[in-house]
Design a protein around this motif. Structure first.
Motif, PDB file in Angstrom:
ATOM      1  N   ARG A   1      58.276  45.595  -1.429  1.00 51.90           N
ATOM      2  CA  ARG A   1      59.319  44.664  -1.873  1.00 51.90           C
ATOM      3  C   ARG A   1      60.403  44.497  -0.800  1.00 51.90           C
ATOM      4  NH1 ARG A   1      62.581  45.373  -7.539  1.00 51.90           N
ATOM      5  NH2 ARG A   1      64.031  43.668  -7.206  1.00 51.90           N
ATOM      6  N   SER A   2      60.773  45.578  -0.143  1.00 52.79           N
ATOM      7  CA  SER A   2      61.779  45.512   0.924  1.00 52.79           C
ATOM      8  C   SER A   2      61.285  44.670   2.093  1.00 52.79           C
ATOM      9  CB  SER A   2      62.132  46.910   1.416  1.00 52.79           C
ATOM     10  OG  SER A   2      62.740  47.648   0.389  1.00 52.79           O
TER      11      SER A   2
ATOM     12  N   LEU B   1      59.001  42.310   1.936  1.00 52.86           N
ATOM     13  CA  LEU B   1      58.958  40.914   1.486  1.00 52.86           C
ATOM     14  C   LEU B   1      60.345  40.281   1.530  1.00 52.86           C
ATOM     15  CD1 LEU B   1      56.408  41.105  -1.461  1.00 52.86           C
ATOM     16  CD2 LEU B   1      56.069  40.097   0.807  1.00 52.86           C
ATOM     17  N   ARG B   2      61.356  41.055   1.161  1.00 46.13           N
ATOM     18  CA  ARG B   2      62.736  40.558   1.269  1.00 46.13           C
ATOM     19  C   ARG B   2      63.081  40.225   2.719  1.00 46.13           C
ATOM     20  NH1 ARG B   2      65.698  45.023  -2.228  1.00 46.13           N
ATOM     21  NH2 ARG B   2      65.539  44.081  -4.282  1.00 46.13           N
TER      22      ARG B   2
ATOM     23  N   THR C   1      67.350  33.739  -0.101  1.00 44.23           N
ATOM     24  CA  THR C   1      66.945  35.068  -0.538  1.00 44.23           C
ATOM     25  C   THR C   1      67.525  35.379  -1.914  1.00 44.23           C
ATOM     26  OG1 THR C   1      66.850  35.806   1.756  1.00 44.23           O
ATOM     27  CG2 THR C   1      66.933  37.518   0.075  1.00 44.23           C
TER      28      THR C   1
ATOM     29  N   GLU D   1      65.021  35.864  -5.088  1.00 47.69           N
ATOM     30  CA  GLU D   1      65.008  37.162  -5.748  1.00 47.69           C
ATOM     31  C   GLU D   1      65.578  37.059  -7.166  1.00 47.69           C
ATOM     32  OE1 GLU D   1      66.023  41.839  -5.075  1.00 47.69           O
ATOM     33  OE2 GLU D   1      66.181  40.437  -3.407  1.00 47.69           O
TER      34      GLU D   1
ATOM     35  N   LEU E   1      62.861  35.595  -9.331  1.00 47.32           N
ATOM     36  CA  LEU E   1      61.826  36.590  -9.624  1.00 47.32           C
ATOM     37  C   LEU E   1      62.317  37.633 -10.627  1.00 47.32           C
ATOM     38  CD1 LEU E   1      60.267  37.095  -6.083  1.00 47.32           C
ATOM     39  CD2 LEU E   1      59.298  35.852  -8.030  1.00 47.32           C
TER      40      LEU E   1
END
Length: 174
Positions: free
Chosen positions: A3-4, A6-7, A146, A150, A153
């Motif tokens: 996840r990090s 992907l961020r 971002t 996020e 999501l």
């Protein structure tokens, strides 16, 4: 961990797209200015004739052409009106591009001439300029994109879970 990463990828992609905005705005501004100069040159002779014979009233010149018995002059009345209208549209476009970078960006997104915008996009080459305005555009767009992605999501996850939070994992399971 995924996840990090992907961020970071999302942030970097948004940053790279964001740094394109000032170059695109600059190219659009230059195209508008070039079209405006060309339109002003095209109408210049008619304005001089209006100044000489109609005290500068170009509408009187157009009406004179329209009232002529000669079909060529009547047709030219429409051509002069079209040139005048195009010049006025381009002048409004040029004035809309005289503010801050944010105002210019908003103008290009919301009020740009569709033909010039398409021409600009067709001729645009991707570039990374290192100027303060470009860096601000890039970082700001990266944060906004971002945050929105996020947030979307997380909202989808909340909806899928029925509005419930996942129970916290006990310490021995971490």
């Amino acid at each position: 961990m995924l996840r990090s990463y992907l961020r970071l990828v999302l942030f970097t992609a948004a940053l790279l797209f964001g740094v394109q905005a000032p170059g695109l705005i600059s190219d659009y501004s230059k195209r508008v200015e070039a079209h405006l100069i060309e339109a002003q040159q095209a109408i210049k002779g008619f304005k001089a004739t209006a100044q000489q014979f109609f005290n500068g009233d170009i509408q009187a010149l157009i009406q004179h052409y329209r009232n002529s018995d000669d079909p060529v002059f009547r047709n030219d009345a429409t051509n002069i009106e079209n040139l005048l209208a195009r010049t006025q549209v381009l002048e409004r476009q040029w004035l809309g591009l005289q503010g801050s970078w944010a105002a210019k960006g908003w103008h290009v997104v919301t009020a740009a001439d569709p033909d010039i915008r398409r021409e600009t996009l067709d001729g645009y080459t991707w570039q990374v300029l290192l100027a303060p305005a470009v860096i601000v555009w890039g970082i700001a767009s990266a944060f906004v994109v971002t945050f929105l992605v996020e947030g979307l999501l997380l909202l989808l996850g909340w909806v899928v879970n029925g509005g419930r939070r996942r129970p916290a994992m006990r310490a021995e399971w971490r």
